[in-house]
Design a protein around this motif. Structure first.
Motif, PDB file in Angstrom:
ATOM      1  N   ARG A  90       0.810  -1.229   0.000  1.00 26.85           N
ATOM      2  CA  ARG A  90       0.000   0.000   0.000  1.00 26.85           C
ATOM      3  C   ARG A  90       0.836   1.269   0.000  1.00 26.85           C
ATOM      4  O   ARG A  90       0.345   2.336  -0.364  1.00 26.85           O
ATOM      5  CB  ARG A  90      -0.954   0.008   1.186  1.00 26.85           C
ATOM      6  CG  ARG A  90      -1.987  -1.080   1.084  1.00 26.85           C
ATOM      7  CD  ARG A  90      -3.089  -0.966   2.075  1.00 26.85           C
ATOM      8  NE  ARG A  90      -2.746  -0.249   3.301  1.00 26.85           N
ATOM      9  CZ  ARG A  90      -3.384  -0.407   4.430  1.00 26.85           C
ATOM     10  NH1 ARG A  90      -4.389  -1.240   4.512  1.00 26.85           N
ATOM     11  NH2 ARG A  90      -3.028   0.276   5.503  1.00 26.85           N
ATOM     12  N   LYS A 125       1.500  -5.194  12.927  1.00 29.91           N
ATOM     13  CA  LYS A 125       0.720  -3.974  12.737  1.00 29.91           C
ATOM     14  C   LYS A 125       1.380  -3.096  11.682  1.00 29.91           C
ATOM     15  O   LYS A 125       2.383  -2.441  11.937  1.00 29.91           O
ATOM     16  CB  LYS A 125       0.602  -3.213  14.054  1.00 29.91           C
ATOM     17  CG  LYS A 125      -0.106  -4.015  15.121  1.00 29.91           C
ATOM     18  CD  LYS A 125      -0.068  -3.301  16.445  1.00 29.91           C
ATOM     19  CE  LYS A 125      -0.687  -4.187  17.494  1.00 29.91           C
ATOM     20  NZ  LYS A 125      -0.395  -3.752  18.838  1.00 29.91           N
ATOM     21  N   GLU A 126       0.802  -3.085  10.481  1.00 26.46           N
ATOM     22  CA  GLU A 126       1.370  -2.334   9.356  1.00 26.46           C
ATOM     23  C   GLU A 126       1.364  -0.831   9.599  1.00 26.46           C
ATOM     24  O   GLU A 126       2.146  -0.105   9.011  1.00 26.46           O
ATOM     25  CB  GLU A 126       0.590  -2.651   8.079  1.00 26.46           C
ATOM     26  CG  GLU A 126       0.702  -4.088   7.651  1.00 26.46           C
ATOM     27  CD  GLU A 126      -0.170  -4.412   6.455  1.00 26.46           C
ATOM     28  OE1 GLU A 126      -0.978  -3.567   6.038  1.00 26.46           O
ATOM     29  OE2 GLU A 126      -0.029  -5.528   5.940  1.00 26.46           O
ATOM     30  N   ARG A 127       0.489  -0.375  10.460  1.00 21.07           N
ATOM     31  CA  ARG A 127       0.355   1.057  10.706  1.00 21.07           C
ATOM     32  C   ARG A 127       1.677   1.675  11.157  1.00 21.07           C
ATOM     33  O   ARG A 127       1.985   2.816  10.831  1.00 21.07           O
ATOM     34  CB  ARG A 127      -0.719   1.288  11.757  1.00 21.07           C
ATOM     35  CG  ARG A 127      -1.125   2.716  11.925  1.00 21.07           C
ATOM     36  CD  ARG A 127      -2.244   2.818  12.903  1.00 21.07           C
ATOM     37  NE  ARG A 127      -1.992   1.944  14.044  1.00 21.07           N
ATOM     38  CZ  ARG A 127      -2.212   2.258  15.292  1.00 21.07           C
ATOM     39  NH1 ARG A 127      -2.707   3.421  15.574  1.00 21.07           N
ATOM     40  NH2 ARG A 127      -1.962   1.422  16.281  1.00 21.07           N
ATOM     41  N   GLN A 128       2.497   0.918  11.880  1.00 20.14           N
ATOM     42  CA  GLN A 128       3.774   1.459  12.348  1.00 20.14           C
ATOM     43  C   GLN A 128       4.719   1.773  11.194  1.00 20.14           C
ATOM     44  O   GLN A 128       5.425   2.770  11.223  1.00 20.14           O
ATOM     45  CB  GLN A 128       4.417   0.486  13.332  1.00 20.14           C
ATOM     46  CG  GLN A 128       3.657   0.410  14.629  1.00 20.14           C
ATOM     47  CD  GLN A 128       4.283  -0.548  15.615  1.00 20.14           C
ATOM     48  OE1 GLN A 128       5.156  -1.326  15.271  1.00 20.14           O
ATOM     49  NE2 GLN A 128       3.829  -0.483  16.854  1.00 20.14           N
ATOM     50  N   PHE A 130       3.720   2.544   8.178  1.00 23.12           N
ATOM     51  CA  PHE A 130       3.113   3.657   7.478  1.00 23.12           C
ATOM     52  C   PHE A 130       3.434   4.977   8.165  1.00 23.12           C
ATOM     53  O   PHE A 130       3.655   5.982   7.493  1.00 23.12           O
ATOM     54  CB  PHE A 130       1.603   3.474   7.366  1.00 23.12           C
ATOM     55  CG  PHE A 130       1.177   2.229   6.622  1.00 23.12           C
ATOM     56  CD1 PHE A 130       2.068   1.503   5.847  1.00 23.12           C
ATOM     57  CD2 PHE A 130      -0.112   1.765   6.705  1.00 23.12           C
ATOM     58  CE1 PHE A 130       1.692   0.361   5.177  1.00 23.12           C
ATOM     59  CE2 PHE A 130      -0.510   0.624   6.031  1.00 23.12           C
ATOM     60  CZ  PHE A 130       0.384  -0.080   5.266  1.00 23.12           C
ATOM     61  N   GLU A 131       3.477   4.989   9.490  1.00 21.89           N
ATOM     62  CA  GLU A 131       3.807   6.215  10.213  1.00 21.89           C
ATOM     63  C   GLU A 131       5.246   6.652   9.948  1.00 21.89           C
ATOM     64  O   GLU A 131       5.502   7.831   9.704  1.00 21.89           O
ATOM     65  CB  GLU A 131       3.583   6.010  11.715  1.00 21.89           C
ATOM     66  CG  GLU A 131       2.127   5.893  12.100  1.00 21.89           C
ATOM     67  CD  GLU A 131       1.910   5.478  13.549  1.00 21.89           C
ATOM     68  OE1 GLU A 131       2.912   5.287  14.283  1.00 21.89           O
ATOM     69  OE2 GLU A 131       0.739   5.343  13.949  1.00 21.89           O
ATOM     70  N   GLU A 134       5.353   7.800   6.296  1.00 20.39           N
ATOM     71  CA  GLU A 134       4.625   9.061   6.136  1.00 20.39           C
ATOM     72  C   GLU A 134       5.447  10.239   6.656  1.00 20.39           C
ATOM     73  O   GLU A 134       5.531  11.285   6.002  1.00 20.39           O
ATOM     74  CB  GLU A 134       3.281   8.980   6.867  1.00 20.39           C
ATOM     75  CG  GLU A 134       2.410  10.189   6.675  1.00 20.39           C
ATOM     76  CD  GLU A 134       2.003  10.418   5.237  1.00 20.39           C
ATOM     77  OE1 GLU A 134       2.042  11.593   4.803  1.00 20.39           O
ATOM     78  OE2 GLU A 134       1.679   9.444   4.541  1.00 20.39           O
TER      79      GLU A 134
END
Length: 168
Positions: A90, A125-128, A130-131, A134
């Motif tokens: 993503r 947790k993919e969100r880490q 991405f942060e 980003e």
């Protein structure tokens, strides 16, 4: 990608998931080192051609002086779709652009030091990721925009073009 999928599928088995998580973290260390250099410095160090961004060697800076077009910036670095890990699909384009921006700034002779540079460690947790990506992307785009607008005076140049060529 296989280890990530196996780790994700073992949600009910705590010991199995812990083992797979350890294996995946260990396997991802070299890949994330390449990723960190790319998103924090704009440099690719990929001796085994494993990274999702590849450098096209036929586009060299010397040719840019002869053939002045945007193909150098568009095709010098590209994404190799079959090398993208499942957990980074993503954000693959954001990874590509972040490194490209930093590479442009470096080629203009400025030093690149990302203040948000942190070690990226594999987690479920993919969100880490991405942060981290980003923050690096916003730093890189701000750095490039500042370079264009302030140091290279883009607006003054565009105003000059408007004045002389478009008969302002």
């Amino acid at each position: 990608s296989l280890l990530h999928e196996k780790t994700s599928s073992l949600i009910g088995d705590a010991k199995g998931q812990e083992l797979c998580l350890y294996l995946t973290q260990s396997a991802c260390v070299p890949y994330f080192e390449i990723l960190e250099k790319w998103i924090y410095k704009g440099i690719i160090v990929d001796p085994y051609s494993e990274f999702l961004v590849e450098e096209n060697e036929e586009f060299q800076k010397e040719k840019l002086q002869e053939d002045y077009n945007d193909a150098y910036w568009e095709q010098h670095y590209t994404i190799c779709r079959e090398r993208i890990p499942v957990f980074l699909e993503r954000v693959a384009n954001k990874i590509l652009n972040t490194g490209k921006y930093l590479n442009v700034v470096r080629q203009c002779g400025r030093d690149v030091k990302c203040p948000h540079a942190e070690e990226i460690v594999y987690t479920i947790k993919e969100r880490q990721y991405f942060e981290h990506i980003e923050r690096a992307c916003s730093y890189a785009s701000k750095l490039l925009l500042d370079l264009l607008m302030e140091e290279k005076e883009l607006m003054a140049r565009l105003s000059s073009i408007k004045h002389y060529f478009l008969l302002d």
